[in-house]
Design an enzyme around this catalytic site. Sequence first.
Site, PDB file in Angstrom:
ATOM      1  N   HIS A 514       0.832  -1.205   0.000  1.00  0.00           N
ATOM      2  CA  HIS A 514       0.000   0.000   0.000  1.00  0.00           C
ATOM      3  C   HIS A 514       0.866   1.255   0.000  1.00  0.00           C
ATOM      4  CE1 HIS A 514      -3.505  -2.520   1.926  1.00  0.00           C
ATOM      5  NE2 HIS A 514      -3.180  -2.907   0.709  1.00  0.00           N
TER       6      HIS A 514
HETATM    7  C1  LIG Z   1       0.689  -7.403  -4.739  1.00  0.00           C
HETATM    8  C2  LIG Z   1      -0.256  -6.307  -4.351  1.00  0.00           C
HETATM    9  C3  LIG Z   1      -1.369  -6.595  -3.557  1.00  0.00           C
HETATM   10  C4  LIG Z   1      -2.262  -5.587  -3.197  1.00  0.00           C
HETATM   11  N1  LIG Z   1      -3.427  -5.911  -2.562  1.00  0.00           N
HETATM   12  C5  LIG Z   1      -4.402  -4.965  -2.440  1.00  0.00           C
HETATM   13  C6  LIG Z   1      -5.714  -5.297  -1.996  1.00  0.00           C
HETATM   14  O1  LIG Z   1      -6.048  -6.463  -1.741  1.00  0.00           O
HETATM   15  N2  LIG Z   1      -6.628  -4.296  -1.861  1.00  0.00           N
HETATM   16  C7  LIG Z   1      -6.322  -2.998  -2.129  1.00  0.00           C
HETATM   17  O2  LIG Z   1      -7.182  -2.129  -1.959  1.00  0.00           O
HETATM   18  N3  LIG Z   1      -5.090  -2.656  -2.581  1.00  0.00           N
HETATM   19  C8  LIG Z   1      -4.146  -3.611  -2.767  1.00  0.00           C
HETATM   20  N4  LIG Z   1      -2.920  -3.268  -3.276  1.00  0.00           N
HETATM   21  C9  LIG Z   1      -2.627  -1.837  -3.504  1.00  0.00           C
HETATM   22  C10 LIG Z   1      -3.281  -1.243  -4.744  1.00  0.00           C
HETATM   23  O3  LIG Z   1      -3.391  -2.211  -5.760  1.00  0.00           O
HETATM   24  C11 LIG Z   1      -2.444  -0.028  -5.197  1.00  0.00           C
HETATM   25  O4  LIG Z   1      -2.388   0.906  -4.147  1.00  0.00           O
HETATM   26  C12 LIG Z   1      -3.029   0.656  -6.417  1.00  0.00           C
HETATM   27  O5  LIG Z   1      -3.232  -0.268  -7.451  1.00  0.00           O
HETATM   28  C13 LIG Z   1      -2.116   1.786  -6.900  1.00  0.00           C
HETATM   29  O6  LIG Z   1      -2.724   2.413  -8.008  1.00  0.00           O
HETATM   30  P1  LIG Z   1      -2.008   3.577  -8.835  1.00  0.00           P
HETATM   31  O7  LIG Z   1      -2.979   4.004  -9.868  1.00  0.00           O
HETATM   32  O8  LIG Z   1      -1.477   4.600  -7.889  1.00  0.00           O
HETATM   33  O9  LIG Z   1      -0.740   2.881  -9.500  1.00  0.00           O
HETATM   34  P2  LIG Z   1      -0.693   1.590 -10.446  1.00  0.00           P
HETATM   35  O10 LIG Z   1      -1.964   0.845 -10.403  1.00  0.00           O
HETATM   36  O11 LIG Z   1       0.558   0.881 -10.115  1.00  0.00           O
HETATM   37  O12 LIG Z   1      -0.591   2.209 -11.909  1.00  0.00           O
HETATM   38  C14 LIG Z   1       0.565   2.765 -12.453  1.00  0.00           C
HETATM   39  C15 LIG Z   1       0.655   2.328 -13.902  1.00  0.00           C
HETATM   40  O13 LIG Z   1       1.605   3.150 -14.585  1.00  0.00           O
HETATM   41  C16 LIG Z   1       2.381   2.342 -15.448  1.00  0.00           C
HETATM   42  N5  LIG Z   1       3.651   3.049 -15.657  1.00  0.00           N
HETATM   43  C17 LIG Z   1       4.570   3.373 -14.719  1.00  0.00           C
HETATM   44  N6  LIG Z   1       5.590   4.034 -15.281  1.00  0.00           N
HETATM   45  C18 LIG Z   1       5.315   4.156 -16.615  1.00  0.00           C
HETATM   46  C19 LIG Z   1       5.990   4.742 -17.729  1.00  0.00           C
HETATM   47  N7  LIG Z   1       7.179   5.358 -17.582  1.00  0.00           N
HETATM   48  N8  LIG Z   1       5.416   4.664 -18.957  1.00  0.00           N
HETATM   49  C20 LIG Z   1       4.210   4.039 -19.123  1.00  0.00           C
HETATM   50  N9  LIG Z   1       3.533   3.455 -18.098  1.00  0.00           N
HETATM   51  C21 LIG Z   1       4.072   3.528 -16.855  1.00  0.00           C
HETATM   52  C22 LIG Z   1       2.499   1.024 -14.716  1.00  0.00           C
HETATM   53  O14 LIG Z   1       2.804  -0.034 -15.589  1.00  0.00           O
HETATM   54  C23 LIG Z   1       1.121   0.883 -14.054  1.00  0.00           C
HETATM   55  O15 LIG Z   1       0.197   0.187 -14.859  1.00  0.00           O
HETATM   56  C24 LIG Z   1      -2.008  -4.248  -3.618  1.00  0.00           C
HETATM   57  C25 LIG Z   1      -0.909  -3.955  -4.419  1.00  0.00           C
HETATM   58  C26 LIG Z   1      -0.037  -4.975  -4.807  1.00  0.00           C
HETATM   59  C27 LIG Z   1       1.133  -4.631  -5.686  1.00  0.00           C
END
Ligand SMILES: Cc1cc2nc3c(=O)[nH]c(=O)nc-3n(C[C@H](O)[C@H](O)[C@H](O)COP(=O)(O)OP(=O)(O)OC[C@H]3O[C@@H](n4cnc5c(N)ncnc54)[C@H](O)[C@@H]3O)c2cc1C
Length: 575
Positions: A514
Amino acid sequence: MFSGMWFLHIVAAISLGIFFCIASSSAEQAPYPSFAKDAKLAPPVMYYDYIVIGGGTSGCALAATLSQGGAKVLVLERGGLPYGNPNITNIGGFPATLADTSPTSASQLFLSTDGVFNHRARVLGGGSSINAGFYTRASSDYVVAAGWNPRLVNESYEWVEKKVVFQPPMLSWQSAVRDGLLEAGILPYNGFTLEHLPGTKVGGTIFDQNGHRHTAADLLEYADPTNISVYLRATVYQILFRTTLAGQKPKAYGVYLRDSNGIRHMAYLNNGPMNEIILSSGALGSPQLLMLSGIGPAQQLKAQGIKVILDQPNMGQGMSDNPMNAVFIPSPLPVELSLIQVVGITKVGSFIEAASGFFELVWAHRMAQQVPMVENQTGHPSTIPFSESMQGAMPGPDPYRYADIQAGVILEKIAGPFSTGHLELQSRDPNDNPRVTFNYFKDPRDLQRCVQGLEIVRQVVESRPLSSFRYPFATMQSLMNMMLTFPINLRPKHVTATYSLEQFCVDTVMTIWHYHGGCQVGRVVDQDYKVIGVDSLRVIDGSTFYNSPGTNPQATVMMLGRYMGQRILQDRNPH
Ligand SMILES: Cc1cc2nc3c(=O)[nH]c(=O)nc-3n(C[C@H](O)[C@H](O)[C@H](O)COP(=O)(O)OP(=O)(O)OC[C@H]3O[C@@H](n4cnc5c(N)ncnc54)[C@H](O)[C@@H]3O)c2cc1C
Ligand SMILES: *[C@@H]1O[C@H](CO)[C@@H](O)[C@H](O)[C@H]1NC(C)=O
Ligand SMILES: *[C@@H]1O[C@H](CO)[C@@H](O)[C@H](O)[C@H]1NC(C)=O
Ligand SMILES: *[C@@H]1O[C@H](CO)[C@@H](O)[C@H](O)[C@H]1NC(C)=O
Ligand SMILES: *[C@@H]1O[C@H](CO)[C@@H](O)[C@H](O)[C@H]1NC(C)=O
């Protein structure tokens, strides 16, 4: 030792293995093939009204929404589709994705300088395509503190929930943990609810009744297909800024990306006062890409040979990861394969959750073998006393570490946390991990929450409802001792006769993934998520948070994408 007894029961749990065999279509095919394409098919130069960098948890919700407002939207995602890969689409594939360290894996392993293994998404849908699926909203206090409009927040959550959220089945293990939490006094029982309420509750999940994952990528089904393009395996290297007259802010006007053949493409904003580039690259990716583009601490950028567009000392600061500690409870009875379904929201600032199934301990071992590679990547072998801690973590041969075992896990995550760290560039390559430090338990209040949370875990472990799921000699103390023998992190272990909960917290800390921060509201972006000091650029994702919302963040990250998409369109199309 009791470890011998688990072995007898492994065979009984083989039936759980069916989760790994559920047939699914093998072709990687999006439900929206007209607009999601490999970046190799992208033209060398493109023009759009919005360029969303990162098709992750927030990025998909945001882009789908923006496309409904008549503007032309481009999504650039470095990973592939989450469809057709059973590691992603089936609940049983959760550990396989995390263990896959190939360059095309949907998860990218990183090791924080704290010595804790961690993962970041590299796939459309982002974290929602690789996570444990638990779905639960932020508290109303969190919404007020964030300054969000509560009505639009509710509508945005509902928009997400209609598409991707389900009620979990609550079979034997999860039900026992629920009843154990109630016996431990985590009251009242709130039943199945998506709300954040003190007490014990069953939350939502993005896994349906068949254990099939639904992700933020499904939110793109809401998109207007004529007004959106999604390019996959499109890694953004740099955001471009136009600096015009003295005294004017630098203005973001385009990005440079590479496809999987390394071929360069350019994406520019159409002319128009409302057009913008929006970073949704996650808590590691967003601050990293801003620094690579010249916004960050000037000294650090210069050291990497990056031209400074804006000296921003707050960039990459306020990185936090909620520490997780867990006990692994070998079960004499078969347990269902489950990720998170029930949560205890305690009064001591700690959340108790559980998982169960058929554990491939070989996975943890394989992770440990990746360490030399990861240390290379982070470039800081000296920051982690690798050889020492590995000796402590893996004393002698133990066949059970290579076996599969049926077991439950009860974990404790602290709210907040208070401790924060920072992120630094290691290279100019966006494919490399930045160097991240979370400073777990640096603030003593975090350690206190961990100890109080583990006290509740102890009560749950020793509760009557759990008694048939643990061996009689599996006391909290012996379970804690067992955790110390697993290679779960690279921190030094301090085994003593009177092993304290404090020491257990510090020695066996893991991540619940998280992590957040790096581009926080008020420090790097303003209340409208616009990057302070430049024009036509926002950050909308988990990097903007001060605290992890709810007990688990993904609901609120998806909500934020929808919420900000609506607000941006309201400004674009005022009535
Ligand atoms: C293993 C795991 C288990 C988890 N379990 C839970 C759960 O059960 N419940 C819950 O609520 N949360 C859970 N979480 C946390 C939650 O999934 C994350 O907090 C959330 O997905 C983050 O979202 P975000 O949009 O900030 O980033 P992300 O969803 O990581 O999105 C960022 C995106 O940007 C892309 N990206 C990055 N850099 C570049 C670049 N230079 N060029 C092009 N694309 C790029 C990446 O590929 C990615 O797809 C978990 C996370 C993980 C990793
Ligand atoms: C898509 O964009 C076109 C203009 O390019 C516009 O005419 C059309 O209405 C848009 N669709 C929606 C649903 O807004
Ligand atoms: C699934 O995960 C395994 C183990 O990590 C990996 O070897 C395999 O390539 C993955 N399968 C797909 C389709 O990605
Ligand atoms: C939002 O939804 C929650 C739960 O359904 C409810 O308690 C709250 O009053 C709602 N807020 C608004 C402003 O509608
Ligand atoms: C670490 O990096 C060096 C230099 O780039 C390389 O020679 C070596 O093979 C790498 N080791 C691992 C385990 O990746």
